[in-house]
Design a protein around this motif. Sequence first.
Motif, PDB file in Angstrom:
ATOM      1  N   THR A 137      38.306  37.640  44.678  1.00  0.00           N
ATOM      2  CA  THR A 137      39.061  36.444  44.261  1.00  0.00           C
ATOM      3  C   THR A 137      40.537  36.754  44.010  1.00  0.00           C
ATOM      4  O   THR A 137      41.112  36.350  43.019  1.00  0.00           O
ATOM      5  CB  THR A 137      38.448  35.808  43.000  1.00  0.00           C
ATOM      6  N   ASN A 138      41.143  37.485  44.932  1.00  0.00           N
ATOM      7  CA  ASN A 138      42.557  37.809  44.795  1.00  0.00           C
ATOM      8  C   ASN A 138      43.334  37.017  45.845  1.00  0.00           C
ATOM      9  O   ASN A 138      43.544  37.467  46.971  1.00  0.00           O
ATOM     10  CB  ASN A 138      42.777  39.316  44.998  1.00  0.00           C
TER      11      ASN A 138
ATOM     12  N   TYR B 131      49.185  32.514  42.520  1.00  0.00           N
ATOM     13  CA  TYR B 131      49.958  33.292  41.559  1.00  0.00           C
ATOM     14  C   TYR B 131      51.423  32.867  41.548  1.00  0.00           C
ATOM     15  O   TYR B 131      52.318  33.654  41.324  1.00  0.00           O
ATOM     16  CB  TYR B 131      49.815  34.787  41.853  1.00  0.00           C
TER      17      TYR B 131
ATOM     18  N   ASN C  52      34.250  34.374  38.024  1.00  0.00           N
ATOM     19  CA  ASN C  52      35.287  35.365  38.302  1.00  0.00           C
ATOM     20  C   ASN C  52      36.531  34.707  38.894  1.00  0.00           C
ATOM     21  O   ASN C  52      37.666  35.063  38.543  1.00  0.00           O
ATOM     22  CB  ASN C  52      34.757  36.437  39.267  1.00  0.00           C
TER      23      ASN C  52
ATOM     24  N   LYS D 150      38.355  32.586  36.081  1.00  0.00           N
ATOM     25  CA  LYS D 150      39.022  33.450  35.106  1.00  0.00           C
ATOM     26  C   LYS D 150      40.242  34.139  35.710  1.00  0.00           C
ATOM     27  O   LYS D 150      41.213  34.424  35.006  1.00  0.00           O
ATOM     28  CB  LYS D 150      38.037  34.483  34.562  1.00  0.00           C
ATOM     29  N   SER D 151      40.197  34.391  37.009  1.00  0.00           N
ATOM     30  CA  SER D 151      41.316  35.096  37.640  1.00  0.00           C
ATOM     31  C   SER D 151      42.540  34.203  37.809  1.00  0.00           C
ATOM     32  O   SER D 151      43.668  34.711  37.912  1.00  0.00           O
ATOM     33  CB  SER D 151      40.895  35.649  39.009  1.00  0.00           C
TER      34      SER D 151
END
Length: 288
Positions: free
Chosen positions: A163-164, A169, A191, A194-195
Amino acid sequence: MPHLAADLVKLNNLQLAGKLVSEEIWLGIHGSRRSGVGVEFEQYRHYEPGDDPKRIDWKLYARTGKHQVRESATESSLHIRFLLDLSGSMNYAEDGLSRLNYARILLASLAYLGYRQGDAMSLYALQDGTLQTLAVAGKQAFQKILFGLEKTEASGEWRNDATNFPEFYARQKEMLVFVSDLWQVGEEWLNLIKSVANPRREVVIFQILGDQEMDFDLKGFYRFKDLETGRAVELEADAVRDTFRQNTTKYLGDLEEELRLPHVHLIRARLSDPIAVVLRDFLAKRKV
């Protein structure tokens, strides 16, 4: 009387369905100059490190105990990112209404509200472990979002635990609206949520569930099929009802606890719930 999602699907017109739902919402929310998706950003936001303490509304703090910072209309400009789960379980249906169609109309309705109040908007989908960009912010974003929603098809599993995603961002203030059933094998959806949660991003999660997924009132023998893997099993509903209900109650309760995070809101809706009621109740709570 609010339109039922099953009736809105029959229109076969996402723009019209979104308009009908948004008009029902506007009729039910009063007292704010800006009653759309980003309603609370017109007046206040949570205090963040680095803000001038002089901007805190101390009278509001005396009443509520919350540190809120006043913002002008210019400061309140918002980018809304819509994120749709397209794993196979979104094809689940009851009484002719699929979870995916419910999600499409819900997002089209929110996009119509965002369009009316001039918010920047974009649309993404999560499928087979990847993030797909369906519509970017800019000119005609609303029409692009409608087109993106219309062509979506759900299939496969969500297998990505990393999950990047650099798309999430950005430094600007934004809202991420995620629509899913949140059924997971491990903690893949948790996940992801939360990321991406942080003080500059409000995360709103609409968990769409069927009545039978919640109540399990079936009787007799059924062939249950996993819509993501294709695996099937035949069971007598009466024999597994209590266990199913207990496991479901525990899972949903644990999920609520895990998602009690700053700047994260979980809204649970059933396929039988009118979309306008779900969205109006949510927006009314954010306005308080």
